[in-house]
Design an enzyme around this catalytic site. Structure first.
Site, PDB file in Angstrom:
ATOM      1  N   ASP A 280       0.782  -1.429  -0.063  1.00  0.00           N
ATOM      2  CA  ASP A 280      -0.081   0.036  -0.032  1.00  0.00           C
ATOM      3  C   ASP A 280       0.792   1.378  -0.218  1.00  0.00           C
ATOM      4  OD1 ASP A 280      -1.976  -2.135   0.407  1.00  0.00           O
ATOM      5  OD2 ASP A 280      -2.881  -0.878   1.990  1.00  0.00           O
TER       6      ASP A 280
ATOM      7  N   CYS B 162      -2.157  -2.543   7.677  1.00  0.00           N
ATOM      8  CA  CYS B 162      -1.875  -3.501   6.874  1.00  0.00           C
ATOM      9  C   CYS B 162      -0.523  -4.386   6.794  1.00  0.00           C
ATOM     10  CB  CYS B 162      -2.301  -2.687   5.268  1.00  0.00           C
ATOM     11  SG  CYS B 162      -3.967  -2.171   5.351  1.00  0.00           S
TER      12      CYS B 162
ATOM     13  N   LYS C 148      -6.945  -4.942  -3.105  1.00  0.00           N
ATOM     14  CA  LYS C 148      -7.716  -5.405  -1.910  1.00  0.00           C
ATOM     15  C   LYS C 148      -8.596  -4.265  -1.475  1.00  0.00           C
ATOM     16  CE  LYS C 148      -4.205  -4.142   1.409  1.00  0.00           C
ATOM     17  NZ  LYS C 148      -4.863  -3.113   1.971  1.00  0.00           N
TER      18      LYS C 148
END
Ligand SMILES: [Zn+2]
Length: 184
Positions: free
Chosen positions: A16, A141, A102
């Site tokens: 991310d 995450c 995701k």
């Protein structure tokens, strides 16, 4: 850690590293952008070793369940096809980067790059045993991804200096949890 140790069976997993998680973005993490130069060295190392590079991205539909407008905890961020959802442009993702998308589900959030993405299957198909994990945020995450990887039996190294936390306390707690799960 210098980025010189990758070999066959290793993969780089970049979590991310998107505009919205860096200063100036919708859900900024302090110094989130500082991971980029470190990661660029690791990308070079992966390329030299012929190791695959995976890059996960939060990729939310408008009005996602994690957004405040829908009763969730977060401001809107990483909305599909927006500038904020793009990978940092100074991150030198090579051609052939395997993108792991995701956060697309309507019914719940997905923090881990393994959650419902099929990533485990892809890694096993390609003979990957050891993941070098890095990115944002360390205590959200990255943590979820590392814990899932350990549960699934992958060796995991969290690259020092290549992750940042939402809060220092969260970062300390995440480091401890990841170490206790057997991540290096
Ligand atoms: Zn999100």
């Amino acid at each position: 850690m210098t980025a010189t140790r990758m070999q066959a069976g290793d993969a780089l997993v970049i979590v991310d590293v998107q505009n919205d998680f860096c200063p100036g973005g919708a859900l900024p993490i302090a110094e989130g952008d500082r991971v980029v130069p470190v990661l660029n060295e690791w990308i070079e190392s992966a390329l030299a070793a012929g190791a695959p590079v995976y890059a996960s991205r939060d990729w939310h539909p408008k009005g996602h369940i994690s957004f405040k407008e829908s009763g969730g905890p977060c401001p809107p961020h990483c909305v599909q096809d927006t500038e904020g959802a793009q990978f940092r442009s100074d991150l030198n993702l090579p051609d052939g980067t395997i993108k792991v998308t995701k956060g697309t589900r309507f019914d719940r959030d997905q923090n881990s790059a393994f959650d419902g993405t099929g990533l485990e299957h892809h890694l096993r198909e390609h003979g990957i045993r050891h993941l070098y994990v890095c990115g944002l945020a360390q205590d959200v995450c990255v943590l979820a991804t590392v814990l899932d990887a350990r549960k699934l039996g992958f060796e995991v190294t969290v690259i020092p200096g290549a992750t940042r936390a939402v809060t220092p306390e969260g970062g300390a707690r995440a480091s401890k949890q990841m170490r206790e799960a057997g991540a290096l």
